[in-house]
Enzyme design. Structure first.
Site, PDB file in Angstrom:
ATOM      1  N   TYR A 287     100.553 107.067  45.378  1.00  0.00           N
ATOM      2  CA  TYR A 287     100.985 105.586  45.681  1.00  0.00           C
ATOM      3  C   TYR A 287     102.469 105.277  46.224  1.00  0.00           C
ATOM      4  O   TYR A 287     102.964 104.750  46.656  1.00  0.00           O
ATOM      5  CB  TYR A 287     100.446 104.766  44.675  1.00  0.00           C
ATOM      6  CG  TYR A 287     100.396 103.288  45.047  1.00  0.00           C
ATOM      7  CD1 TYR A 287      99.772 102.627  46.079  1.00  0.00           C
ATOM      8  CD2 TYR A 287     101.379 102.557  44.145  1.00  0.00           C
ATOM      9  CE1 TYR A 287     100.054 101.424  46.306  1.00  0.00           C
ATOM     10  CE2 TYR A 287     101.430 100.971  44.390  1.00  0.00           C
ATOM     11  CZ  TYR A 287     100.494 100.395  45.553  1.00  0.00           C
ATOM     12  OH  TYR A 287     100.874  99.232  45.594  1.00  0.00           O
TER      13      TYR A 287
ATOM     14  N   LYS B 278     104.624 103.633  49.083  1.00  0.00           N
ATOM     15  CA  LYS B 278     105.255 102.627  48.655  1.00  0.00           C
ATOM     16  C   LYS B 278     106.727 102.594  48.934  1.00  0.00           C
ATOM     17  O   LYS B 278     107.430 101.539  49.517  1.00  0.00           O
ATOM     18  CB  LYS B 278     105.050 101.851  47.549  1.00  0.00           C
ATOM     19  CG  LYS B 278     103.421 101.393  47.398  1.00  0.00           C
ATOM     20  CD  LYS B 278     103.323  99.942  48.355  1.00  0.00           C
ATOM     21  CE  LYS B 278     102.228 100.128  49.486  1.00  0.00           C
ATOM     22  NZ  LYS B 278     102.195  98.908  50.131  1.00  0.00           N
TER      23      LYS B 278
HETATM   24  N1  NAP Z   1      97.928  92.991  43.883  1.00  0.00           N
HETATM   25  C1  NAP Z   1      99.171  93.641  43.529  1.00  0.00           C
HETATM   26  O1  NAP Z   1      99.270  93.573  42.197  1.00  0.00           O
HETATM   27  C2  NAP Z   1     100.120  94.217  44.236  1.00  0.00           C
HETATM   28  C3  NAP Z   1     101.278  94.798  43.837  1.00  0.00           C
HETATM   29  C4  NAP Z   1     102.004  95.532  44.525  1.00  0.00           C
HETATM   30  C5  NAP Z   1     101.966  95.599  45.928  1.00  0.00           C
HETATM   31  N2  NAP Z   1     100.877  95.280  46.149  1.00  0.00           N
HETATM   32  C6  NAP Z   1     100.852  95.455  47.945  1.00  0.00           C
HETATM   33  O2  NAP Z   1     100.313  94.144  48.732  1.00  0.00           O
HETATM   34  C7  NAP Z   1      99.672  94.626  49.559  1.00  0.00           C
HETATM   35  C8  NAP Z   1      98.118  93.873  49.651  1.00  0.00           C
HETATM   36  O3  NAP Z   1      97.176  94.385  48.436  1.00  0.00           O
HETATM   37  P1  NAP Z   1      96.495  93.343  47.850  1.00  0.00           P
HETATM   38  O4  NAP Z   1      96.749  93.173  46.515  1.00  0.00           O
HETATM   39  O5  NAP Z   1      96.114  92.059  48.851  1.00  0.00           O
HETATM   40  O6  NAP Z   1      95.009  94.441  47.973  1.00  0.00           O
HETATM   41  P2  NAP Z   1      93.429  93.847  48.235  1.00  0.00           P
HETATM   42  O7  NAP Z   1      93.025  92.821  47.865  1.00  0.00           O
HETATM   43  O8  NAP Z   1      92.771  95.227  47.938  1.00  0.00           O
HETATM   44  O9  NAP Z   1      93.583  93.811  49.802  1.00  0.00           O
HETATM   45  C9  NAP Z   1      94.060  95.018  50.656  1.00  0.00           C
HETATM   46  C10 NAP Z   1      93.488  94.573  51.996  1.00  0.00           C
HETATM   47  O10 NAP Z   1      93.974  95.527  52.994  1.00  0.00           O
HETATM   48  C11 NAP Z   1      93.000  96.176  53.707  1.00  0.00           C
HETATM   49  N3  NAP Z   1      92.769  97.689  53.961  1.00  0.00           N
HETATM   50  C12 NAP Z   1      92.986  98.703  53.312  1.00  0.00           C
HETATM   51  N4  NAP Z   1      92.529  99.794  53.490  1.00  0.00           N
HETATM   52  C13 NAP Z   1      92.460  99.595  54.968  1.00  0.00           C
HETATM   53  C14 NAP Z   1      92.319 100.240  56.137  1.00  0.00           C
HETATM   54  N5  NAP Z   1      92.148 101.881  56.157  1.00  0.00           N
HETATM   55  N6  NAP Z   1      92.665  99.756  57.114  1.00  0.00           N
HETATM   56  C15 NAP Z   1      92.707  98.443  57.503  1.00  0.00           C
HETATM   57  N7  NAP Z   1      92.940  97.820  56.448  1.00  0.00           N
HETATM   58  C16 NAP Z   1      92.907  98.212  55.195  1.00  0.00           C
HETATM   59  C17 NAP Z   1      91.624  95.497  52.881  1.00  0.00           C
HETATM   60  O11 NAP Z   1      90.759  95.529  53.612  1.00  0.00           O
HETATM   61  P3  NAP Z   1      89.032  95.910  53.110  1.00  0.00           P
HETATM   62  O12 NAP Z   1      88.671  94.642  52.646  1.00  0.00           O
HETATM   63  O13 NAP Z   1      88.374  96.268  54.322  1.00  0.00           O
HETATM   64  O14 NAP Z   1      89.308  97.015  52.050  1.00  0.00           O
HETATM   65  C18 NAP Z   1      92.233  94.064  52.537  1.00  0.00           C
HETATM   66  O15 NAP Z   1      92.106  93.415  53.427  1.00  0.00           O
HETATM   67  C19 NAP Z   1      99.213  96.038  49.387  1.00  0.00           C
HETATM   68  O16 NAP Z   1     100.083  96.763  50.628  1.00  0.00           O
HETATM   69  C20 NAP Z   1      99.663  96.538  48.155  1.00  0.00           C
HETATM   70  O17 NAP Z   1     100.165  98.015  48.058  1.00  0.00           O
HETATM   71  C21 NAP Z   1      99.991  94.562  45.758  1.00  0.00           C
END
Ligand code: NAP
Length: 324
Positions: free
Chosen positions: A193, A197
Site C-alpha cells: 500500500y 501511495k
Molecule cells: N479513508 C481513509 O482514512 C484514507 C486515508 C488515507 C488515504 N485515503 C485514500 O482516499 C482514497 C479514497 O478512499 P476511501 O476512504 O473513500 O475508500 P472507500 O470508501 O473504500 O472508497 C474507495 C472508492 O474507490 C473505488 N474503487 C476501488 N477499487 C476500484 C477499482 N478497481 N476501479 C475503480 N474504482 C475502484 C471504490 O469502488 P467500489 O465501491 O466499487 O469498491 C470506491 O468508490 C483512496 O485513494 C485512499 O487511499 C483514505
C-alpha cells in the site's frame, strides 16, 4: 488530526459554472462526499466513475436527495482501474462527450488487500492506485492542457489522493520496478500500500514539473471512517474486534474527511490569478497537503525528484509495451 475549522468552508465554494469535473471512486467514501460538496455550486457536469451502473444508481439516490438538479449534472462513467482496457474505454467515452476538463480527481483506491494481480499483471494495489490513474491521466492530459490554455484565467487541477501511509513504502527503494509486475507476496500488504501511495505523490511531483500550466497536488485526507479498511478487517476478524472501536473513535466522518481534497479543487493558487473560495489558504502545484490545507514535507522518497522521473518513465514505457 485537525479537520474543518476555519481552514475551509465548503459552503463558500465559488460558482463553478461551465466546469467539467471527473472523480474516480465517486460512488462511495471520500469521492462521493467530495462530489456532494462540489455539486451544489453549479458545475456544468460531474463524471461519477464507478465500477457498475448499479453502483452509480445507488449513489445517485443519496446525491439527488441532497442536490435536486443532480440527475442532469452527474454522469455515469464506468471505470475499473484494475483493467487498462476499462481505463482506456472510460477515457474514450469521456473524450467523445467533452472538449474540456477542469478538475480531475484521482480518488479511487484500495488498501491492505491480499496479494493479487490486476488483469494486466500488476501488483493489485500498485496497479489500481497508481497504474490505472497514470493511464487515465495520460489519456486525458491533452484535454486538460487545452482547457488550461483556452483562456488567460483558466484554472485546471489534478488532485491525486495519497496517504501518510506512503512512508511505509519499501525502505531501501520506495518503488521496486522489478517486483511490481508480480503479486509481491514477500512484502507485507502495508508495504505494498505504501509503495502505491508513494507513487501517487511522485506522480504528482512529476506532473507539476512537466505541466506547469496545470495545478497538480497530492492529498492525504486524514483517517476517515470509510470502506477502505474493509479488506483488512475482513481478513483479520479477531484483531478487528479490538481495533475497530479504537479506529472509529480516531477517524473523521466521510463528509469531514473529504474537506482536504475538496479544498484542493477550489483553493487560491499560489502565484496565479485564480479566484479561490471558502478558504484563504493558497495551494501550490506539486505540493503534498494534510488536513486541512496544510503543506507537509512527506517522506524522504516523496521528495526524491530522480525517483519521480524514474517512476514516470517506467510507467510510460510499461504501458507502451502493452500497447497503451
Ligand atoms: N479513508 C481513509 O482514512 C484514507 C486515508 C488515507 C488515504 N485515503 C485514500 O482516499 C482514497 C479514497 O478512499 P476511501 O476512504 O473513500 O475508500 P472507500 O470508501 O473504500 O472508497 C474507495 C472508492 O474507490 C473505488 N474503487 C476501488 N477499487 C476500484 C477499482 N478497481 N476501479 C475503480 N474504482 C475502484 C471504490 O469502488 P467500489 O465501491 O466499487 O469498491 C470506491 O468508490 C483512496 O485513494 C485512499 O487511499 C483514505
Amino acid at each position: 488530526m485537525v479537520f474543518g475549522g476555519p481552514a475551509f468552508d465548503p459552503k463558500k465554494i465559488p460558482d463553478l459554472a461551465g466546469k467539467v469535473i471527473l472523480i474516480t471512486g465517486a460512488n462511495g467514501g471520500l469521492g462521493y462526499e467530495s462530489l456532494l460538496h462540489l455539486a451544489p455550486h453549479n458545475p456544468a457536469k460531474i463524471y461519477l466513475c464507478a465500477r457498475s451502473q448499479a453502483k452509480y444508481d445507488a449513489a445517485m439516490k443519496g446525491i439527488t436527495a441532497a442536490v435536486p438538479n443532480a440527475a442532469s449534472m452527474v454522469k455515469y462513467l464506468e471505470l475499473d482501474l484494475t483493467s487498462l482496457a476499462s481505463v482506456k474505454s472510460a477515457a474514450q467515452t469521456f473524450l467523445n462527450e467533452n472538449s474540456r476538463l477542469d478538475i480531475l480527481m484521482n480518488n479511487a483506491g484500495i488498501m491492505a488487500t491480499p496479494a493479487a494481480l490486476t488483469k494486466d499483471g500488476y501488483e493489485i494495489q500498485f496497479g489500481t492506485n497508481h497504474m490505472g490513474h497514470f493511464l487515465l491521466t495520460k489519456l486525458l492530459l491533452p484535454t486538460l492542457q487545452s482547457t488550461a490554455s483556452a483562456t488567460p484565467d483558466a484554472d485546471v487541477r489534478i488532485i491525486n489522493l495519497t496517504s501518510d501511509g506512503h512512508s511505509l513504502a519499501p525502505r531501501n527503494a520506495g518503488f521496486v520496478p522489478d517486483a511490481v509486475r508480480t503479486d509481491m507476496q514477500d512484502y507485507s500488504t502495508w508495504t505494498r500500500y505504501g509503495q502505491s501511495k508513494l507513487a501517487n505523490i511522485l506522480f504528482t511531483r512529476e506532473l507539476a514539473r512537466r505541466h506547469p500550466d496545470i495545478t497538480s497536488v497530492a492529498i492525504h485526507p486524514g483517517g476517515v471512517a470509510t470502506n477502505l479498511a474493509n479488506s483488512f478487517t475482513d481478513s483479520h476478524r479477531f484483531l478487528s474486534l479490538l481495533l475497530v472501536p479504537v479506529l472509529k473513535a480516531m477517524t473523521a466522518k466521510p463528509s469531514v474527511g473529504a474537506l482536504n481534497q475538496t479544498w484542493a479543487c477550489v483553493a487560491p493558487v499560489q502565484g496565479r490569478k485564480v479566484v479561490g473560495g471558502g478558504s484563504e489558504k493558497e495551494i501550490k502545484s506539486g505540493g503534498y497537503y494534510v488536513p486541512v490545507a496544510k503543506p507537509d514535507v512527506g517522506s524522504k522518497f516523496a521528495n526524491d525528484a530522480e525517483l519521480a522521473r524514474k517512476l514516470w518513465e517506467w510507467s510510460e514505457e510499461d504501458l507502451e509495451r502493452q500497447g497503451y
